[in-house]
Design an enzyme around this catalytic site. Structure first.
Site, short mmCIF file in Angstrom:
data_model
loop_
_atom_site.label_atom_id
_atom_site.label_comp_id
_atom_site.label_asym_id
_atom_site.label_seq_id
_atom_site.Cartn_x
_atom_site.Cartn_y
_atom_site.Cartn_z
N THR A 143 36.20 21.06 -35.82
CA THR A 143 36.29 21.13 -34.36
C THR A 143 35.04 21.83 -33.85
OG1 THR A 143 38.68 21.36 -34.46
CG2 THR A 143 37.63 22.17 -32.46
N ARG A 171 49.80 12.89 -33.87
CA ARG A 171 49.69 14.27 -34.40
C ARG A 171 48.75 15.09 -33.50
NH1 ARG A 171 45.15 17.64 -36.09
NH2 ARG A 171 45.86 19.02 -37.75
N GLY A 173 46.80 18.89 -33.38
CA GLY A 173 46.44 20.09 -34.14
C GLY A 173 46.42 21.31 -33.24
N ASP A 174 45.75 22.34 -33.70
CA ASP A 174 45.70 23.61 -32.96
C ASP A 174 44.72 23.57 -31.78
OD1 ASP A 174 43.69 23.36 -35.07
OD2 ASP A 174 42.96 25.28 -34.28
N THR A 194 38.83 26.71 -36.23
CA THR A 194 38.65 25.40 -36.85
C THR A 194 39.21 25.48 -38.26
OG1 THR A 194 37.04 23.70 -37.49
CG2 THR A 194 36.25 25.97 -37.52
N GLY A 195 39.71 24.35 -38.73
CA GLY A 195 40.38 24.33 -40.03
C GLY A 195 41.64 23.50 -39.89
N GLY A 197 44.83 22.49 -38.60
CA GLY A 197 45.56 22.92 -37.41
C GLY A 197 46.97 23.38 -37.70
N1 ASP Z 1 41.73 22.32 -36.28
C1 ASP Z 1 41.50 20.90 -36.14
C2 ASP Z 1 42.80 20.15 -36.24
O1 ASP Z 1 43.60 20.49 -37.07
C3 ASP Z 1 40.56 20.37 -37.16
C4 ASP Z 1 39.48 21.33 -37.60
O2 ASP Z 1 39.00 22.12 -36.82
O3 ASP Z 1 39.09 21.30 -38.78
O4 ASP Z 1 42.99 19.22 -35.50
#
Ligand code: ASP
Length: 288
Positions: A143, A171, A173-174, A194-195, A197
């Site tokens: 992200t 779906r 995410g966060d 980021t990561g 979610g």
């Molecule tokens: N956090 C984002 C999601 O899960 C993806 C990411 O930032 O890696 O949609």
């Protein structure tokens, strides 16, 4: 003093664009939006906007959010198709509705009503994203998240992503969820994540980071505590943490960053620091 921090090396272009607005005394929200729009338009960035990863049906669904730290107003969109700039729709949700989040076709209809440019989903799908989808890799997600302080002391946070590749259609995410993927309060600080979610949401990482800065921790101490606690809490409850990474900033424009995996980078700039990309040493390694 102005200050700009954003997730991942690919946000260097956003930091540069944001800096050009901020050093002329521009508004933090204008700087965040302008920077993120550049990344959304870059087909080389495989996880944001045009060129983003596809869902399990081979469609591109985009999530984005903005938050104004002066008013605590926020706007977000989830699962938007056919618009290159979900961050601009998110800003319109914040500024022109009574709501915080619009999803799917409702968000798209709203964007049309607001006169935001629509290009159709096909125009946003890159050949490489189709290849990744065909091979069913299901691996990628990143992200762009930015926390920005302007000369007036206003702080904002903003995010944009195509979410997890091969996600189940619908779906979320966060990244468009307040408190999880982003949070900001002027005079206190802001954070973006980021990561994966699913893991970031269940541990409410961004709000917790800001709350620790409110309690007096430095940005670096706050974000390290949040990543460590999130990781350890998931383990304690029988889970296996995936990637969790955050950047944050306090009201003085100082940055912090932490992650539980190798390879996380961020970009930053302020009047004393020309734009640069920094690689973060994990405080815990989920793969160790
Ligand atoms: N956090 C984002 C999601 O899960 C993806 C990411 O930032 O890696 O949609």
């Amino acid at each position: 003093m102005w200050s700009f921090v954003s997730t991942w090396h690919f946000s260097a272009q956003a930091t540069q664009a944001g800096m050009e607005i901020l050093e002329k005394g521009g508004d933090a929200m204008d700087a965040a939006e302008a920077g993120i729009r550049l990344v959304e338009s870059d087909p080389e960035v495989e996880t944001v906007g045009k060129g983003g990863f596809l869902n399990a049906k081979g469609e591109l669904e985009l999530d984005a959010a903005v938050m104004d730290g002066n008013t605590l107003k926020t706007g977000a969109v989830c699962g938007v198709r056919g618009f290159e700039h979900p961050v601009t729709i998110a800003r319109a949700v914040m500024e022109r509705t009574r709501h915080n989040i619009l999803i799917g076709t409702g968000a798209e209809e709203f964007a049309r009503e607001m006169g935001i440019e629509e290009c159709g989903m096909e125009a946003l799908i890159a050949p490489n994203a189709v290849e990744v989808w065909k091979q069913n890799l299901g691996l990628g997600h990143d992200t762009i998240g930015a926390v920005v302080l302007d000369e007036t002391g206003k702080m904002v946070a903003a995010t944009s992503t195509s979410g997890a590749s091969m996600k189940v259609p619908g779906r979320v995410g966060d990244s468009p969820i307040i408190g999880s993927g982003f949070y900001v309060e002027s005079g206190v600080g802001g954070a973006v994540a980021t990561g994966l979610g699913e893991d970031i949401m269940r541990t409410c990482c961004s709000f917790r980071t800001v709350d620790l800065m409110r309690a007096g921790l430095s940005p670096q101490a706050a974000v390290e505590q949040v990543v460590r606690t999130a990781h350890e809490t998931i383990v304690k409850h029988g889970g296996k943490p995936d990637c969790i990474a955050l950047v944050c900033m306090n009201a003085q424009g100082e940055w912090g960053a932490a992650c539980n995996h190798q390879g996380f980078t961020y970009a930053c700039a302020n009047p004393d620091c020309p734009p640069k990309v920094v690689e973060v040493t994990p405080i815990i390694d989920k793969d160790a």
